[in-house]
Design an enzyme around this catalytic site. Sequence first.
Site, PDB file in Angstrom:
ATOM      1  N   GLU A 159      30.161  30.514  62.866  1.00  0.00           N
ATOM      2  CA  GLU A 159      30.851  31.237  61.542  1.00  0.00           C
ATOM      3  C   GLU A 159      30.900  30.246  60.421  1.00  0.00           C
ATOM      4  O   GLU A 159      31.000  28.911  60.676  1.00  0.00           O
ATOM      5  CB  GLU A 159      32.205  31.732  61.809  1.00  0.00           C
ATOM      6  CG  GLU A 159      32.276  32.885  62.919  1.00  0.00           C
ATOM      7  CD  GLU A 159      33.682  32.872  63.689  1.00  0.00           C
ATOM      8  OE1 GLU A 159      34.705  32.243  62.985  1.00  0.00           O
ATOM      9  OE2 GLU A 159      33.631  33.773  64.530  1.00  0.00           O
ATOM     10  N   CYS A 213      40.858  12.153  18.369  1.00  0.00           N
ATOM     11  CA  CYS A 213      40.771  11.985  16.941  1.00  0.00           C
ATOM     12  C   CYS A 213      41.851  12.662  16.563  1.00  0.00           C
ATOM     13  O   CYS A 213      42.148  13.931  16.889  1.00  0.00           O
ATOM     14  CB  CYS A 213      39.411  12.834  16.513  1.00  0.00           C
ATOM     15  SG  CYS A 213      39.428  12.905  14.793  1.00  0.00           S
ATOM     16  N   TYR A 263      38.412  36.170  61.331  1.00  0.00           N
ATOM     17  CA  TYR A 263      37.513  35.445  62.348  1.00  0.00           C
ATOM     18  C   TYR A 263      38.378  35.440  63.636  1.00  0.00           C
ATOM     19  O   TYR A 263      37.762  34.797  64.527  1.00  0.00           O
ATOM     20  CB  TYR A 263      37.215  34.199  61.911  1.00  0.00           C
ATOM     21  CG  TYR A 263      38.378  33.346  61.101  1.00  0.00           C
ATOM     22  CD1 TYR A 263      39.366  32.971  61.965  1.00  0.00           C
ATOM     23  CD2 TYR A 263      38.177  32.984  59.727  1.00  0.00           C
ATOM     24  CE1 TYR A 263      40.390  32.113  61.570  1.00  0.00           C
ATOM     25  CE2 TYR A 263      39.125  32.050  59.282  1.00  0.00           C
ATOM     26  CZ  TYR A 263      40.246  31.746  60.149  1.00  0.00           C
ATOM     27  OH  TYR A 263      41.370  30.998  59.788  1.00  0.00           O
ATOM     28  N   LYS A 314      32.002  19.607  60.005  1.00  0.00           N
ATOM     29  CA  LYS A 314      32.390  19.441  58.680  1.00  0.00           C
ATOM     30  C   LYS A 314      31.018  18.848  57.949  1.00  0.00           C
ATOM     31  O   LYS A 314      30.587  17.889  58.254  1.00  0.00           O
ATOM     32  CB  LYS A 314      33.500  18.417  58.629  1.00  0.00           C
ATOM     33  CG  LYS A 314      34.736  19.203  59.209  1.00  0.00           C
ATOM     34  CD  LYS A 314      35.589  20.155  58.344  1.00  0.00           C
ATOM     35  CE  LYS A 314      36.608  19.131  57.567  1.00  0.00           C
ATOM     36  NZ  LYS A 314      37.707  19.803  56.853  1.00  0.00           N
ATOM     37  N   CYS A 361      38.285  16.822  10.700  1.00  0.00           N
ATOM     38  CA  CYS A 361      37.159  16.987  11.918  1.00  0.00           C
ATOM     39  C   CYS A 361      36.946  18.107  12.319  1.00  0.00           C
ATOM     40  O   CYS A 361      37.670  19.068  12.862  1.00  0.00           O
ATOM     41  CB  CYS A 361      37.861  16.032  12.894  1.00  0.00           C
ATOM     42  SG  CYS A 361      36.839  15.748  14.181  1.00  0.00           S
ATOM     43  N   ASP A 415      36.840  27.931  52.855  1.00  0.00           N
ATOM     44  CA  ASP A 415      37.957  26.636  52.722  1.00  0.00           C
ATOM     45  C   ASP A 415      39.103  27.672  51.791  1.00  0.00           C
ATOM     46  O   ASP A 415      38.890  27.708  50.802  1.00  0.00           O
ATOM     47  CB  ASP A 415      37.194  25.739  51.837  1.00  0.00           C
ATOM     48  CG  ASP A 415      38.057  24.681  51.569  1.00  0.00           C
ATOM     49  OD1 ASP A 415      39.083  24.656  52.268  1.00  0.00           O
ATOM     50  OD2 ASP A 415      38.009  23.728  50.876  1.00  0.00           O
ATOM     51  N   CYS A 445      33.636  13.068  13.212  1.00  0.00           N
ATOM     52  CA  CYS A 445      33.985  12.790  11.728  1.00  0.00           C
ATOM     53  C   CYS A 445      34.219  11.301  11.417  1.00  0.00           C
ATOM     54  O   CYS A 445      34.589  10.665  10.257  1.00  0.00           O
ATOM     55  CB  CYS A 445      35.301  13.344  11.386  1.00  0.00           C
ATOM     56  SG  CYS A 445      36.683  12.517  12.341  1.00  0.00           S
ATOM     57  N   CYS A 505      35.466   8.586  15.794  1.00  0.00           N
ATOM     58  CA  CYS A 505      35.104   9.824  16.403  1.00  0.00           C
ATOM     59  C   CYS A 505      33.737  10.280  16.315  1.00  0.00           C
ATOM     60  O   CYS A 505      33.271   9.904  14.880  1.00  0.00           O
ATOM     61  CB  CYS A 505      36.101  10.918  15.616  1.00  0.00           C
ATOM     62  SG  CYS A 505      35.774  12.620  15.830  1.00  0.00           S
ATOM     63  N   LYS A 548      32.937  28.155  57.810  1.00  0.00           N
ATOM     64  CA  LYS A 548      34.444  27.856  57.772  1.00  0.00           C
ATOM     65  C   LYS A 548      34.603  27.922  56.342  1.00  0.00           C
ATOM     66  O   LYS A 548      34.538  27.143  55.594  1.00  0.00           O
ATOM     67  CB  LYS A 548      34.241  26.232  58.308  1.00  0.00           C
ATOM     68  CG  LYS A 548      35.868  25.839  58.352  1.00  0.00           C
ATOM     69  CD  LYS A 548      36.071  24.310  59.022  1.00  0.00           C
ATOM     70  CE  LYS A 548      37.321  24.064  59.493  1.00  0.00           C
ATOM     71  NZ  LYS A 548      38.206  23.894  58.291  1.00  0.00           N
TER      72      LYS A 548
HETATM   73  S1  IVH Z   1      39.103  29.600  63.985  1.00  0.00           S
HETATM   74  C1  IVH Z   1      41.752  28.920  67.450  1.00  0.00           C
HETATM   75  N1  IVH Z   1      37.258  30.375  62.192  1.00  0.00           N
HETATM   76  O1  IVH Z   1      40.174  26.380  59.625  1.00  0.00           O
HETATM   77  C2  IVH Z   1      41.168  29.505  65.964  1.00  0.00           C
HETATM   78  N2  IVH Z   1      38.904  28.922  61.448  1.00  0.00           N
HETATM   79  O2  IVH Z   1      40.834  23.692  61.060  1.00  0.00           O
HETATM   80  C3  IVH Z   1      41.448  28.773  65.040  1.00  0.00           C
HETATM   81  N3  IVH Z   1      39.173  28.330  59.152  1.00  0.00           N
HETATM   82  O3  IVH Z   1      43.591  26.822  60.307  1.00  0.00           O
HETATM   83  C4  IVH Z   1      40.718  28.766  63.854  1.00  0.00           C
HETATM   84  N4  IVH Z   1      37.215  29.367  58.568  1.00  0.00           N
HETATM   85  O4  IVH Z   1      42.456  28.007  58.325  1.00  0.00           O
HETATM   86  C5  IVH Z   1      38.413  29.554  62.563  1.00  0.00           C
HETATM   87  N5  IVH Z   1      35.642  30.900  60.812  1.00  0.00           N
HETATM   88  C6  IVH Z   1      36.481  30.246  60.845  1.00  0.00           C
HETATM   89  C7  IVH Z   1      37.523  29.648  59.846  1.00  0.00           C
HETATM   90  C8  IVH Z   1      38.511  28.935  60.413  1.00  0.00           C
HETATM   91  C9  IVH Z   1      38.196  28.540  58.238  1.00  0.00           C
HETATM   92  C10 IVH Z   1      40.203  27.495  58.909  1.00  0.00           C
HETATM   93  C11 IVH Z   1      41.568  28.024  59.323  1.00  0.00           C
HETATM   94  C12 IVH Z   1      41.896  26.996  60.446  1.00  0.00           C
HETATM   95  C13 IVH Z   1      41.266  25.686  59.974  1.00  0.00           C
HETATM   96  C14 IVH Z   1      41.098  24.992  61.207  1.00  0.00           C
END
Ligand code: IVH
Length: 690
Positions: A124, A446, A247, A334, A452, A128, A431, A428, A126
Amino acid sequence: MSDLFSQPLSPEQSRDLQRMQELAQALNEHNYRYYILAEPSISDYEFDMLLKELEALEKKHPELAAPDSPTKRVGGEVTKKFRTVKHRVPMLSLDNTYNMEDLSDFDRRVRETLMEDSVEYTCELKIDGVAISLVYENGLLTQAVTRGDGTQGDDVTANVKTIRSIPLKLRGEGWPALLEARGEIYMSSAVFLKLNEEKRAELEDKGFHEEEIAAQLLKNPRNATAGTLKQQDSKMVAARKLDAFIYFLLADSLPFASHFENLEQAREWGFHVNPETRKMQGIDAVKTFIEAWDSARHTLGYETDGIVVKVNSYAQQRSLGNTAKSPRWAVAYKYKAQSAATILESISYQVGRTGAVTPVANLRPVQLAGTTVKRASLHNADVMAQLDVRIGDTVFVEKGGEIIPKITGVDLSKRPEGTVPVGFIPNCPECGSPLVRTEGEAAFYCVNDRSCKPIVLGKLIHAVSKKALDINTLGERTLEEFYDKGMVRTLPDLYEIRYTQILQLDGYKELSAKNILQGIEASKAIPFERVLFALGIRYVGETVAKKLALGFKNMDALATADFEQLCSVDEIGEKIARSILDWFSREENCNLVERLKAHGLQFVLDDALLVKNSDKLAGLSVVISGVFSRSRDELKKLVEQNGGKNSSGVTKKTSFLLAGDKPGPDKVAKAQQLGVEIISEQEFLDRYNL
Ligand code: IVH
């Protein structure tokens, strides 16, 4: 509510109820098609029409409105203090890995524990954003809680209900009676950018300096999301257009024995599940998925910082178990912040409306995170000096959480011979006047606000804007042409423009010239408080201008007010007072006001315009207690102007107690004892449409 069940419905009521149910069902279906499937079948306009029809019927029959009605999405509920709620099952976090070797280690540990050669994983994106737990009881969303410390979080249900991709009521069938869905609430990059643009415009209108603006802008979409979820007024949340992906599902029994399959099922129930989620056989396929998204993720329109890899089978998840902090069956890969090396070709300087001068690096074009980067911000003189960037240097550009790329360093090994440190320009670029740096500020300014171009033009654009003089026949381009031809330098100049002068400009015919002049003429009727706002006095935004107009009634009184008098006006603090005194101490500003007066602009408060008269509160007796967003005097005035009566003590005759923050405990107790309704400021304004 009880009436609904104890008395039969009138024919009109039953007809309307049926229509309300039809509308709710249609709106839910369209919401689902739009937000979950991304396959809308009607236009936004048609959707709004259906929504408006339902709103009107709910207003006519509040007793028939369903608690899970799609109209609830617009918000309205106010949360003063977010309740702390303990999670049924702790919300764990994930272990992070930053390279493929660590990922292989994770896979090896999983395979060894499970005694398998290859494992099926779900991959999946991740997201933010901010983690959320959503509890559904009998298919209805009953609670939304933030992750908090993992054990307990904040109850943000009222706010979460405004997020359209989160179902208020589950669709289809087969969902468990008690279901917890976890996911991530996020803000799309487009919404984030727009929000910051609006915020910048608002602060510029108030005359804030660049530094103050930079400090108040939202740092990144994640912070913006977290801040939004903690807003007290859910209407504000609705306006910010958050989104969410689910998720993780938690229930005593789910239809499938594995994660991916249940997520697919959850989509049928109405949840927004990320469409890029994939099932992968073995870690090599997972690695391919990760590599493919490394740069592609930047085209998604929302921020992701990695890939989450989860063992798909629940039985296998159980055998692997959890540590105190994180599951052993999942890991987050990451991505590194993307960076590229390129040559710094030159530095240019931009002058903003506030006069702040920003250095901008012009780069040899380079590919970064899916886009070609040619320019990067160098922020200010301090940052430039710290980096010691020189023309011809090879520099590293990075895209972090921020959307605009930044220069993070210089590759000194590649520095050509003979380069010299770059000092900030002394004058500036627009001007030529010497730049000024105030104590404690990083920006150079300025201060030539009389001639200006970007500053003068910026002021004029502000003055004619909608909330100020509202001269919509004067666009930015026209103003610039007027400026370039030397026709305007100050606001009063606009009122001295002649028909023949406009006709001399390229592309302006009789009709457009007449329109422009008509627009300018009409602005002479704009009320005093907006004229005051149009002047662009630092820190005098729309609201402050109103307070000043109310407090002083006319320009002469304001212009001669001393520090104490200014500070005695509601919401006017020392900073604003000083700025106003400073403005009126400049002769050119006083001349400007005199000229505008001579042209017939409004410099006296028109009482009739401000007094709202109605009988909406006729016969009502209101007690006001506590701290509100506006002053108590204003609220009292509002009650009187609308035909109501203010009284100081709660009695049997009190219609309601209008309670703000920290209302008098005696008053609250008395109201509760007598069964007198207690309502919030927002409820009061909404209920009576004030
Ligand atoms: S699973 C036990 N899936 O990442 C399962 N987390 O570092 C825990 N996050 O607190 C979470 N996308 O805020 C999961 N597809 C995803 C995610 C996800 C973002 C975030 C979430 C979690 C943090 C963990």
